[in-house]
Design an enzyme around this catalytic site. Structure first.
Site, PDB file in Angstrom:
ATOM      1  N   GLU A  71     -58.654 -64.835 -29.650  1.00  0.00           N
ATOM      2  CA  GLU A  71     -59.006 -64.305 -28.342  1.00  0.00           C
ATOM      3  C   GLU A  71     -60.500 -64.066 -28.525  1.00  0.00           C
ATOM      4  O   GLU A  71     -60.846 -63.088 -29.284  1.00  0.00           O
ATOM      5  CB  GLU A  71     -58.060 -63.463 -28.117  1.00  0.00           C
ATOM      6  CG  GLU A  71     -58.303 -62.879 -26.750  1.00  0.00           C
ATOM      7  CD  GLU A  71     -59.428 -62.200 -26.210  1.00  0.00           C
ATOM      8  OE1 GLU A  71     -60.340 -62.652 -25.754  1.00  0.00           O
ATOM      9  OE2 GLU A  71     -59.185 -60.883 -26.397  1.00  0.00           O
ATOM     10  N   CYS A  89     -64.121 -58.209 -22.950  1.00  0.00           N
ATOM     11  CA  CYS A  89     -64.409 -59.470 -23.136  1.00  0.00           C
ATOM     12  C   CYS A  89     -63.958 -60.312 -21.737  1.00  0.00           C
ATOM     13  O   CYS A  89     -64.352 -61.181 -21.144  1.00  0.00           O
ATOM     14  CB  CYS A  89     -63.367 -60.246 -24.089  1.00  0.00           C
ATOM     15  SG  CYS A  89     -61.754 -59.942 -24.090  1.00  0.00           S
TER      16      CYS A  89
END
Length: 492
Positions: free
Chosen positions: A265, A299
């Protein structure tokens, strides 16, 4: 601005957790843990050695191969419920430690800071109780041989969970919870900027659960070279990593010789799109607010605001006014939205991007400076005058910096959103839900908010397209990342 340092009296000293034992690093070395709001030392983390990492991997391997953890669903459910209860019992201390170590504002604890990841642990434990690990495909006669086929899901094995500093409890639990529920054993390696909350997780496992020795381990090496063993050791079956795309590439390459399963990720540069019939001012204000959350250190945060060209000046003004009203505040202040960035290294990195914005021809509608005080602080910043080809629009900054970009209609907005190496998240707003949904269907991202919808929840898969990663975290898909598939055939 007055910034509190936080008290350490309620927190156990950080210790690594290897093979059921809490303790110091084998070499006795430590490194300082700093409060990013003040730059002051608040504790010392054990600097785990190669021998410690080797011991943790060995313990996890033995626990997987020689105990019934991987097959005893009842035990796993009981232990995970014990851990969930312990986290709730320690909620206040855990949240205070997170604010001190991570610089995370208190308002985030009701979301990614604490409540959602802890609820996620309960959710995956509930899933474990009802999950069908075996599926009957029925009887068939492949190649003329009458057979009954069964598909079984079995744990991957030993998982190395490597986590970042920005929302450590969320990401630690989003890996550890599903991996343990699936029957895997785990070695958790947190970022050196935020080792303490991971050590606290190890302490709770040791003191409050019946999780067998070796099933869960925490190591906290400062050195990347020491941590790299987790990606190369053949005893590790899977690496689950959250962090930068550059490091993700390196982990993938390091894991390739042993063909480990790799979950990644990674970064994002998500676009918030306002179509020409949207309330552009509302979208600009909401996006500026989002870009300030935890100093932009997320993010999935939308850091590109893509607005109709004829509403561009209005969007810039609203975004700037919103950021000015938020400011950068002590994360212990109940009204704080934007706290410090994590470290001097990160502050300097963001400052370099601010200088680059000027070099590329951009202007600051607000912000654009480092705050000269103790700790690591950046003023919330709106950058105008750049197009989507600029580095400010293409690269992940991980600071409270929003770039506003004009578009010339729906097709152009989609083009701009997709013109990125990343594909993690984003949003689309329109007066017409159907129009917003049509645009959302064309944006290549793993998560997308449409007209203010919220996707972040334990039952919703999270992950990205393109260079934002491989695989999904949370939801059933996140649980199944830690399972292998075995097909069995028996005479019918």
């Amino acid at each position: 601005m007055t910034v509190s340092t936080g008290s350490t009296t309620a927190w156990a000293p950080p210790q690594q957790y290897v093979d059921g034992k809490l303790g110091p690093a084998s070499g006795g070395a430590t490194y300082p843990i700093l409060n990013p709001a003040t730059g002051q030392e608040i504790g010392q983390a054990p600097d785990s050695t190669v021998d410690d990492v080797d011991a943790a991997i060995g313990a996890a391997r033995r626990a997987f191969d020689e105990t019934d953890w991987s097959t005893n669903t009842e035990l796993r459910v009981r232990c995970l419920r014990q851990l969930h209860a312990a986290l709730l019992e320690e909620k206040d201390a855990f949240e205070a430690l997170t604010t001190a170590e991570v610089g995370m504002p208190g308002f985030m604890m009701g979301a990614a800071g604490f409540d959602v990841p802890v609820e996620g642990l309960k959710w995956v434990t509930d899933l474990l109780e009802s999950y069908a690990f075996e599926t009957d495909l029925g009887v068939a006669a492949p190649m003329g041989i009458k057979s009954r086929r069964t598909v079984r899901r079995e744990p991957v094995g030993v998982v190395a969970a490597i986590t970042p500093w920005n929302v450590p409890t969320q990401i630690n639990l989003a890996k550890v919870g599903p991996a343990l529920a699936a029957g895997c054993t785990v070695v958790l390696k947190p970022a050196p900027d935020t080792p303490w909350v991971a050590c606290e997780l190890g302490r709770l496992v040791a003191e409050c659960t019946d999780i067998p020795a070796g099933v869960f381990n925490v190591v906290t090496p400062l050195s990347n070279e020491v941590a790299a063993v987790l990606s190369t050791d053949p005893r590790v079956d899977m690496v689950s990593f959250t962090g930068s795309t550059d490091v993700g590439r390196a982990i993938m390459a390091a894991a390739a010789p042993t063909l480990k399963r790799v979950f990644l990720e990674l970064g994002g540069k998500s676009a918030a799109i306002a179509l020409d019939d949207a309330d552009v001012a509302a979208v600009a204000g909401a996006t500026a607010f989002t870009a300030c959350i935890h100093a932009g250190q997320g993010c999935a945060i939308t850091t590109r605001l893509v607005v109709p060209r004829d509403r561009y000046d209005e969007a810039v003004q609203v975004a700037a006014a919103t950021m000015e009203s938020i400011g950068a505040k002590d994360p212990a202040d109940p009204g704080a939205i934007c706290g410090p960035v994590i470290s001097a290294i990160q502050r300097d990195r963001v400052e370099a991007y601010l200088k680059l914005a000027v070099e590329e021809g951009g202007t600051f509608a607000t912000g654009g400076t480092v705050i000269d005080q103790d700790g690591f602080w950046i003023t919330p910043t709106v950058v105008a005058g750049l197009d989507n080809s600029s580095r400010l629009a293409q690269e992940e900054i991980f600071g409270p910096v929003l770039v506003v970009i004009p578009h010339d209609g729906d097709d152009d907005a989609v083009r701009i959103a997709n013109d990125s190496a990343y594909g993690l998240s984003g949003s689309v707003d329109s007066a017409s839900l159907e129009r917003a949904k049509a645009v959302a269907a064309r944006v290549r991202t793993g998560t997308l908010a449409v007209n203010g919808g919220v996707w972040f929840s334990p039952d919703a898969p999270f992950g990205g397209y393109k260079q934002s990663g491989i695989g999904r975290e949370m939801g059933v898909a996140g649980f199944e990342e830690y399972l292998e598939t075995k097909t069995l055939a028996f005479p019918a």
